[in-house]
Design a protein around this motif. Structure first.
Motif, PDB file in Angstrom:
ATOM      1  N   ARG A   6      58.474  18.059  16.410  1.00  0.00           N
ATOM      2  CA  ARG A   6      56.856  17.949  16.794  1.00  0.00           C
ATOM      3  C   ARG A   6      56.266  18.775  15.471  1.00  0.00           C
ATOM      4  NH1 ARG A   6      53.356  15.686  19.857  1.00  0.00           N
ATOM      5  NH2 ARG A   6      51.281  16.717  20.153  1.00  0.00           N
ATOM      6  N   PHE A   7      56.814  19.839  15.458  1.00  0.00           N
ATOM      7  CA  PHE A   7      56.204  20.755  14.562  1.00  0.00           C
ATOM      8  C   PHE A   7      56.256  20.273  13.087  1.00  0.00           C
ATOM      9  CE2 PHE A   7      56.714  24.159  11.316  1.00  0.00           C
ATOM     10  CZ  PHE A   7      55.488  24.797  11.269  1.00  0.00           C
ATOM     11  N   LEU A   8      57.319  19.779  12.580  1.00  0.00           N
ATOM     12  CA  LEU A   8      57.563  19.173  11.270  1.00  0.00           C
ATOM     13  C   LEU A   8      56.429  17.808  11.233  1.00  0.00           C
ATOM     14  CD1 LEU A   8      61.289  19.241  10.552  1.00  0.00           C
ATOM     15  CD2 LEU A   8      59.436  20.742   9.710  1.00  0.00           C
ATOM     16  N   ASP A   9      56.583  17.129  12.365  1.00  0.00           N
ATOM     17  CA  ASP A   9      55.616  15.788  12.238  1.00  0.00           C
ATOM     18  C   ASP A   9      54.123  16.382  12.034  1.00  0.00           C
ATOM     19  OD1 ASP A   9      57.590  14.192  12.553  1.00  0.00           O
ATOM     20  OD2 ASP A   9      57.188  13.859  14.625  1.00  0.00           O
ATOM     21  N   LEU A  10      53.705  17.376  12.844  1.00  0.00           N
ATOM     22  CA  LEU A  10      52.247  17.945  12.615  1.00  0.00           C
ATOM     23  C   LEU A  10      52.229  18.354  11.298  1.00  0.00           C
ATOM     24  CD1 LEU A  10      51.806  19.755  16.203  1.00  0.00           C
ATOM     25  CD2 LEU A  10      50.741  17.625  15.343  1.00  0.00           C
ATOM     26  N   LEU A  11      53.104  19.167  10.668  1.00  0.00           N
ATOM     27  CA  LEU A  11      52.790  19.720   9.426  1.00  0.00           C
ATOM     28  C   LEU A  11      52.847  18.623   8.356  1.00  0.00           C
ATOM     29  CD1 LEU A  11      52.934  22.189   7.360  1.00  0.00           C
ATOM     30  CD2 LEU A  11      55.770  22.038   7.504  1.00  0.00           C
ATOM     31  N   ALA A  12      53.681  17.465   8.376  1.00  0.00           N
ATOM     32  CA  ALA A  12      53.597  16.538   7.449  1.00  0.00           C
ATOM     33  C   ALA A  12      52.276  15.906   7.490  1.00  0.00           C
ATOM     34  CB  ALA A  12      54.848  15.647   7.740  1.00  0.00           C
ATOM     35  N   HIS A  13      51.792  15.790   8.897  1.00  0.00           N
ATOM     36  CA  HIS A  13      50.422  15.107   8.798  1.00  0.00           C
ATOM     37  C   HIS A  13      49.280  15.805   8.480  1.00  0.00           C
ATOM     38  CE1 HIS A  13      52.331  12.315  11.528  1.00  0.00           C
ATOM     39  NE2 HIS A  13      51.130  11.193  11.228  1.00  0.00           N
ATOM     40  N   ALA A  14      49.462  17.197   8.289  1.00  0.00           N
ATOM     41  CA  ALA A  14      48.441  18.138   7.828  1.00  0.00           C
ATOM     42  C   ALA A  14      48.350  18.220   6.383  1.00  0.00           C
ATOM     43  CB  ALA A  14      48.768  19.506   8.438  1.00  0.00           C
ATOM     44  N   VAL A  15      49.809  17.912   6.041  1.00  0.00           N
ATOM     45  CA  VAL A  15      49.862  17.925   4.344  1.00  0.00           C
ATOM     46  C   VAL A  15      49.202  16.767   3.760  1.00  0.00           C
ATOM     47  CG1 VAL A  15      51.296  17.891   2.394  1.00  0.00           C
ATOM     48  CG2 VAL A  15      51.776  19.383   4.159  1.00  0.00           C
ATOM     49  N   LEU A  16      49.356  15.712   4.381  1.00  0.00           N
ATOM     50  CA  LEU A  16      48.802  14.417   4.023  1.00  0.00           C
ATOM     51  C   LEU A  16      47.437  14.394   4.144  1.00  0.00           C
ATOM     52  CD1 LEU A  16      51.425  11.709   5.791  1.00  0.00           C
ATOM     53  CD2 LEU A  16      51.160  12.474   3.202  1.00  0.00           C
TER      54      LEU A  16
END
Length: 283
Positions: A6-16
């Motif tokens: 979940r953390f990596l998903d949130l990080l990926a969306h934040a970067v996008l």
């Protein structure tokens, strides 16, 4: 099975989202500036929300109404010049490249590969390198301030010829033999077999070449000296006045927004074909 973090998903969306914001913020500022008066645009800080002068500014840009320094050529006319030039360049490049690649791959004649490499070597000679002699030829032919002068020198494309050649090399010889047995000549084979097979590649090249033609700056800057033949990219530059004259930045920004619409429309309308032409391997 890969577990989702979940953390990596949130990080990926934040970067996008950050990337979208970086790209979109200048466009938003341009649009906001096109909806205010020139006094509101030049004040500090500039407003970050749209104003109430949208229709007024876009009408002034389209029909060349203005009182500040710089050019007041109608943007509608400039966009027409850019559209004709971009279409001529993209369609001309595709037509010439298709025929040249077809001749190199499917015809056997002396020095065939020499001709191909002579075309390919021109990749090392962009317009900027040969711009002096090209301008001299266009001037001697009386093609300054004309659609032909804007488009013809940019039509030949070694890149498109190379891409079509590589695609035609993957077409089985059995197709040519079958067409020959059915009594089809070379041009019938080209029209009924090769053109449909290369449709997706052609669509992708059209999008790329249309944007290339629309965004031309250096060459039109040399061959156009009359306002009636300014492409919209040149028009934006001419609208920015120098010295003490006031630049109508709201009109300039409205022109910039209008100049982005046709390329964006081409990409959106042809997105499916464009992506398929770049990634489709089932030729």
């Amino acid at each position: 099975m890969v577990e989702r973090n979940r953390f990596l998903d949130l990080l990926a969306h934040a970067v996008l989202l950050l990337g979208v914001a970086v790209v979109a913020f200048p466009l938003w500022i341009t649009f906001v500036a096109s909806t205010h008066t020139v006094q509101e645009v030049v004040q500090s800080p500039m407003p970050l929300w749209p104003g109430s002068h949208l229709l007024e500014n876009y009408h002034a840009a389209l029909f060349g109404e203005g009182s500040g320094g710089g050019s007041h050529a109608p943007v509608g006319r400039m966009m027409w010049v850019s559209l004709v030039t971009a279409l001529a360049i993209s369609i001309g490049k595709i037509a010439i490249s298709l025929l040249s690649a077809f001749a190199i791959v499917w015809f056997r004649f002396p020095l065939r590969m020499t001709v191909f490499w002579a075309i390919f070597v021109t990749l090392m000679l962009p317009v900027e390198v040969r711009i002096g002699p090209t301008y001299q030829v266009v001037s001697d032919l009386g093609m300054l301030n004309s659609y032909a002068g804007l488009a013809v020198p940019l039509i030949a494309s070694a890149t498109a010829t190379f891409l079509y050649r590589q695609f035609f090399l993957t077409v089985p010889d059995e197709l040519a033999e079958a067409a020959r047995m059915d009594g089809a000549g070379p041009m019938r084979f080209f029209k009924d077999v090769l053109l449909p097979l290369s449709a997706t590649s052609t669509a992708a090249l059209f999008v790329i070449q249309f944007i290339y033609g629309w965004n031309q700056y250096l060459w039109p800057l040399l061959v156009t000296t009359e306002e009636r033949m300014y492409p919209v990219v040149i028009g934006i530059k001419q609208m920015i006045s120098g010295g003490d004259a006031q630049t109508e930045w709201n009109t300039v920004m409205a022109t910039a927004i209008l100049a982005m619409l046709p390329p964006a429309a081409v990409v959106i309308l042809m997105q499916k074909w464009f992506v398929k032409g770049l990634v489709d391997s089932e030729k």
